[in-house]
Motif scaffolding. Structure first.
Motif, PDB file in Angstrom:
ATOM      1  N   GLY A  29     -46.173  12.222 -16.222  1.00 29.98           N
ATOM      2  CA  GLY A  29     -46.862  13.410 -16.704  1.00 29.98           C
ATOM      3  C   GLY A  29     -45.922  14.553 -17.010  1.00 29.98           C
ATOM      4  O   GLY A  29     -46.093  15.274 -18.004  1.00 29.98           O
ATOM      5  N   ALA A  43     -56.017  16.766 -21.944  1.00 28.43           N
ATOM      6  CA  ALA A  43     -55.216  15.591 -21.596  1.00 28.43           C
ATOM      7  C   ALA A  43     -56.133  14.389 -21.467  1.00 28.43           C
ATOM      8  O   ALA A  43     -57.125  14.420 -20.740  1.00 28.43           O
ATOM      9  N   VAL A  45     -55.910  10.477 -20.412  1.00 24.90           N
ATOM     10  CA  VAL A  45     -55.021   9.531 -19.741  1.00 24.90           C
ATOM     11  C   VAL A  45     -55.714   8.178 -19.630  1.00 24.90           C
ATOM     12  O   VAL A  45     -56.847   8.087 -19.132  1.00 24.90           O
ATOM     13  N   ILE A  64     -50.520  12.490 -12.037  1.00 25.21           N
ATOM     14  CA  ILE A  64     -50.145  12.562 -13.454  1.00 25.21           C
ATOM     15  C   ILE A  64     -50.565  13.895 -14.063  1.00 25.21           C
ATOM     16  O   ILE A  64     -49.855  14.465 -14.889  1.00 25.21           O
ATOM     17  N   ILE A  68     -48.286  16.959 -15.674  1.00 22.23           N
ATOM     18  CA  ILE A  68     -48.606  17.644 -16.927  1.00 22.23           C
ATOM     19  C   ILE A  68     -48.643  19.155 -16.711  1.00 22.23           C
ATOM     20  O   ILE A  68     -48.341  19.929 -17.619  1.00 22.23           O
ATOM     21  N   VAL A 109     -50.584   8.568 -22.110  1.00 22.49           N
ATOM     22  CA  VAL A 109     -50.918   9.982 -21.967  1.00 22.49           C
ATOM     23  C   VAL A 109     -50.963  10.627 -23.347  1.00 22.49           C
ATOM     24  O   VAL A 109     -49.997  10.543 -24.108  1.00 22.49           O
ATOM     25  N   GLU A 119     -48.339  11.840 -27.818  1.00 22.35           N
ATOM     26  CA  GLU A 119     -48.798  10.623 -27.157  1.00 22.35           C
ATOM     27  C   GLU A 119     -47.596   9.831 -26.665  1.00 22.35           C
ATOM     28  O   GLU A 119     -46.645   9.598 -27.420  1.00 22.35           O
TER      29      GLU A 119
END
Length: 220
Positions: A29, A43, A45, A64, A68, A109, A119
């Motif tokens: 992340g 986001a 995932v 994760i 981010i 992600v 991505e």
């Protein structure tokens, strides 16, 4: 496999419970956040394999999203990252995928905002170590464990040599380099891991080279 230190075996200082499912996920992340360059507004995932089966119990989801949000593996805020993301207005979605990937601990992600999106596909290989295997459709090999630069460029003669010459001029040693392209003569992506963090002036010099479109650095 050769280990350079005991931390390669037991993993990094981290919020538990698992180095592969938690620390590795946080690093995936955080690489996405670093490449995107700002906090995203949303986001999405997707988890595959073991990640898909156990992500809630092992904290892969909070890890994760913590990454981010730019939290390191040992940051206590990871535990409440979903709430913090919600408070920041970030829309978060998780999808459990059935597709069989090359590695059981795989996450895709996708993050973005009104200005664009990014991505990537990352895998957690154990001990908190990761590999980024795909970025915006380009195949690559990025460990996330060393300083690195990603150079988007036109697939033209001399582009790679130009970048290598600038790094050599500034006494920056290349530890690993990978070049990926979707079609001959179109866009290509250089992934270069180096032995030390790269100063902003070097990045700016790289941007002035012919056929270089974008340069992004990832600090250690």
């Amino acid at each position: 496999m050769k280990y350079r230190s005991v931390f390669d075996i037991i993993g990094p200082v981290m919020i538990g419970p698992s180095s592969s499912h938690t620390a590795g996920a946080a690093r995936i992340g955080r690489v996405a956040r670093s490449l995107f360059g700002r906090e995203p507004k949303w986001a999405a995932v997707s988890f595959y394999g073991s990640f898909a089966k156990t992500y809630r119990g092992h904290g892969t989801d909070v890890a994760i999203i913590g990454g981010i949000l730019d939290f390191d593996t040992f940051d206590e805020r990871i535990k409440t990252s979903l709430q913090l993301a919600d408070a920041a207005g970030m829309k978060v979605t998780f999808t459990e995928e059935d597709a069989v990937m090359d590695h059981p601990n795989t996450a895709r992600v996708i993050i973005g905002d009104d200005q664009g999106q990014l991505e990537l596909v990352g895998i957690s290989i154990g001990g908190g170590k990761i590999e980024i295997t795909e970025l915006n459709g380009f195949l690559l090999q990025l460990s996330g464990n060393h300083p690195a630069i990603l150079v988007m460029h036109n697939d033209r003669y001399g582009a790679i040599a130009g970048v290598a010459n600038v790094l050599a001029k500034h006494a920056i040693n290349i530890g690993h380099m990978n070049v990926s392209r979707k079609e001959k003569g179109q866009l290509a992506l250089m992934t270069i891991e180096v032995d030390q963090n790269i100063d902003t002036e070097v990045i700016e010099e790289l941007k002035t080279l012919p056929n270089i479109l974008q340069v992004t650095k990832i600090a250690e």
